[in-house]
Design a protein around this motif. Structure first.
Motif, PDB file in Angstrom:
ATOM      1  N   THR A  18      36.112  39.962  64.987  1.00  0.00           N
ATOM      2  CA  THR A  18      34.947  39.868  64.111  1.00  0.00           C
ATOM      3  C   THR A  18      34.349  38.478  64.235  1.00  0.00           C
ATOM      4  N   ILE A  19      33.039  38.425  64.284  1.00  0.00           N
ATOM      5  CA  ILE A  19      32.329  37.144  64.348  1.00  0.00           C
ATOM      6  C   ILE A  19      31.510  37.018  63.064  1.00  0.00           C
ATOM      7  N   GLY A  20      31.630  35.864  62.398  1.00  0.00           N
ATOM      8  CA  GLY A  20      30.923  35.698  61.141  1.00  0.00           C
ATOM      9  C   GLY A  20      31.169  34.344  60.519  1.00  0.00           C
ATOM     10  N   ARG A  21      30.640  34.160  59.299  1.00  0.00           N
ATOM     11  CA  ARG A  21      30.707  32.865  58.622  1.00  0.00           C
ATOM     12  C   ARG A  21      32.059  32.622  57.961  1.00  0.00           C
ATOM     13  N   GLN A  22      32.795  33.695  57.613  1.00  0.00           N
ATOM     14  CA  GLN A  22      34.082  33.514  56.949  1.00  0.00           C
ATOM     15  C   GLN A  22      35.089  32.846  57.887  1.00  0.00           C
ATOM     16  N   SER A  23      35.919  31.998  57.309  1.00  0.00           N
ATOM     17  CA  SER A  23      36.876  31.245  58.116  1.00  0.00           C
ATOM     18  C   SER A  23      37.957  32.128  58.710  1.00  0.00           C
ATOM     19  N   ASP A  24      38.185  33.324  58.128  1.00  0.00           N
ATOM     20  CA  ASP A  24      39.229  34.191  58.656  1.00  0.00           C
ATOM     21  C   ASP A  24      38.724  35.153  59.726  1.00  0.00           C
ATOM     22  N   CYS A  25      37.483  35.015  60.158  1.00  0.00           N
ATOM     23  CA  CYS A  25      36.977  35.823  61.265  1.00  0.00           C
ATOM     24  C   CYS A  25      37.642  35.375  62.564  1.00  0.00           C
ATOM     25  N   GLY A  26      37.733  36.295  63.516  1.00  0.00           N
ATOM     26  CA  GLY A  26      38.293  35.938  64.811  1.00  0.00           C
ATOM     27  C   GLY A  26      37.485  34.844  65.490  1.00  0.00           C
ATOM     28  N   ILE A  27      36.149  34.894  65.319  1.00  0.00           N
ATOM     29  CA  ILE A  27      35.260  33.829  65.796  1.00  0.00           C
ATOM     30  C   ILE A  27      34.456  33.343  64.591  1.00  0.00           C
ATOM     31  N   PRO A  28      34.914  32.299  63.908  1.00  0.00           N
ATOM     32  CA  PRO A  28      34.189  31.792  62.736  1.00  0.00           C
ATOM     33  C   PRO A  28      33.044  30.875  63.163  1.00  0.00           C
ATOM     34  N   ILE A  29      31.857  31.111  62.609  1.00  0.00           N
ATOM     35  CA  ILE A  29      30.692  30.274  62.894  1.00  0.00           C
ATOM     36  C   ILE A  29      30.130  29.788  61.558  1.00  0.00           C
ATOM     37  N   PRO A  30      30.333  28.521  61.215  1.00  0.00           N
ATOM     38  CA  PRO A  30      29.893  27.992  59.920  1.00  0.00           C
ATOM     39  C   PRO A  30      28.395  27.698  59.903  1.00  0.00           C
ATOM     40  N   ALA A  31      27.592  28.756  59.821  1.00  0.00           N
ATOM     41  CA  ALA A  31      26.139  28.594  59.790  1.00  0.00           C
ATOM     42  C   ALA A  31      25.578  29.513  58.706  1.00  0.00           C
ATOM     43  N   GLU A  32      24.621  28.998  57.909  1.00  0.00           N
ATOM     44  CA  GLU A  32      24.097  29.753  56.778  1.00  0.00           C
ATOM     45  C   GLU A  32      23.378  31.026  57.191  1.00  0.00           C
ATOM     46  N   GLU A  33      22.802  31.048  58.401  1.00  0.00           N
ATOM     47  CA  GLU A  33      22.066  32.241  58.823  1.00  0.00           C
ATOM     48  C   GLU A  33      22.979  33.364  59.315  1.00  0.00           C
ATOM     49  N   ILE A  34      24.278  33.070  59.426  1.00  0.00           N
ATOM     50  CA  ILE A  34      25.252  34.069  59.854  1.00  0.00           C
ATOM     51  C   ILE A  34      25.857  34.727  58.613  1.00  0.00           C
ATOM     52  N   SER A  35      25.979  36.061  58.630  1.00  0.00           N
ATOM     53  CA  SER A  35      26.617  36.771  57.515  1.00  0.00           C
ATOM     54  C   SER A  35      28.118  36.502  57.525  1.00  0.00           C
ATOM     55  N   ARG A  36      28.748  36.750  56.372  1.00  0.00           N
ATOM     56  CA  ARG A  36      30.191  36.485  56.266  1.00  0.00           C
ATOM     57  C   ARG A  36      30.960  37.227  57.345  1.00  0.00           C
TER      58      ARG A  36
END
Length: 210
Positions: free
Chosen positions: A145-163
């Motif tokens: 999973t790619i998303g803003r949450q830190s527990d995603c397999g690919i975490p992306i800390p960006a506001e335009e990305i959904s959790r």
């Protein structure tokens, strides 16, 4: 503990107390010269019997049990580590036998009943070219999973990305992309998709992050 490299990129390495540095630099304790391995890639620290792997260069991929780590993670026997495209297994050091070795049949020592699983190295990598991902590489293994949450397999800390923005599934043909109901959309080569196939050379865009 020790590291075993099943594909022969490095000899087995016993990990002792303290810090073991891994990278392509000649002064690293474990020197790995291959695409996707940074000069100072990461380090493994063992203190009081507990081990952690710590990232030293976030522009390259370090994957622990199928999940890319961005800072540090606990390490234990049985774990699988990927440095770029080089994989290794963490195993426990053998304890001295309580009885003479002759009393145990060699076949019994070698086969403990468990099936040996061959390590699958990443076939595909994502390379960030904008925003919070710029200059970073992400190894794709299995389903992530790619998303803003830190527990995603690919975490992306960006506001335009959904959790939880999208799911990526590695297949024999390429990488299947599934949008998970994101607010700002998932795009392949500038075409918005709910599901789609990502092939080598294609561009994946999550709102403005490419």
């Amino acid at each position: 503990m020790k590291l075993i490299f099943p594909n022969g990129e490095h000899a087995a390495v016993d990990l002792g107390e303290g810090v073991t540095r891994i990278g392509s630099s000649s002064d690293s304790q474990i020197v790995l010269v291959a695409p996707g391995v940074a000069v100072n890639h990461c380090e493994i620290e063992i203190r009081g019997g507990k081990a952690v792997v710590r990232i030293r260069d976030q522009s390259v991929a370090t994957v622990l049990n199928g999940r890319q780590i961005t800072q540090e993670g606990p390490l234990k026997p049985g774990d699988l580590l990927l440095f770029g495209r080089i994989g290794c297994r963490v195993v426990a050091n053998e304890k001295p036998a309580a009885m003479p070795a002759a009393s145990v049949a060699p076949a019994m020592r070698e086969d403990d009943g468990r099936t040996r699983v061959r390590m699958a190295l990443p076939k595909f990598m994502l390379r960030g070219v904008s925003g919070a991902t710029f200059g970073r590489n992400f190894a794709l293994v299995g389903s992530m999973t790619i998303g803003r949450q830190s527990d995603c397999g690919i975490p992306i800390p960006a506001e335009e990305i959904s959790r939880q923005h999208a799911r990526l599934q590695v297949t024999a043909e390429g990488v299947m992309v599934e949008d998970l109901g994101s607010a700002n959309g998932t795009w392949i080569n500038d075409k918005r998709v709910h599901t789609g196939m990502l092939n080598p050379g294609d561009e994946l865009r999550l709102d403005t992050v490419r």
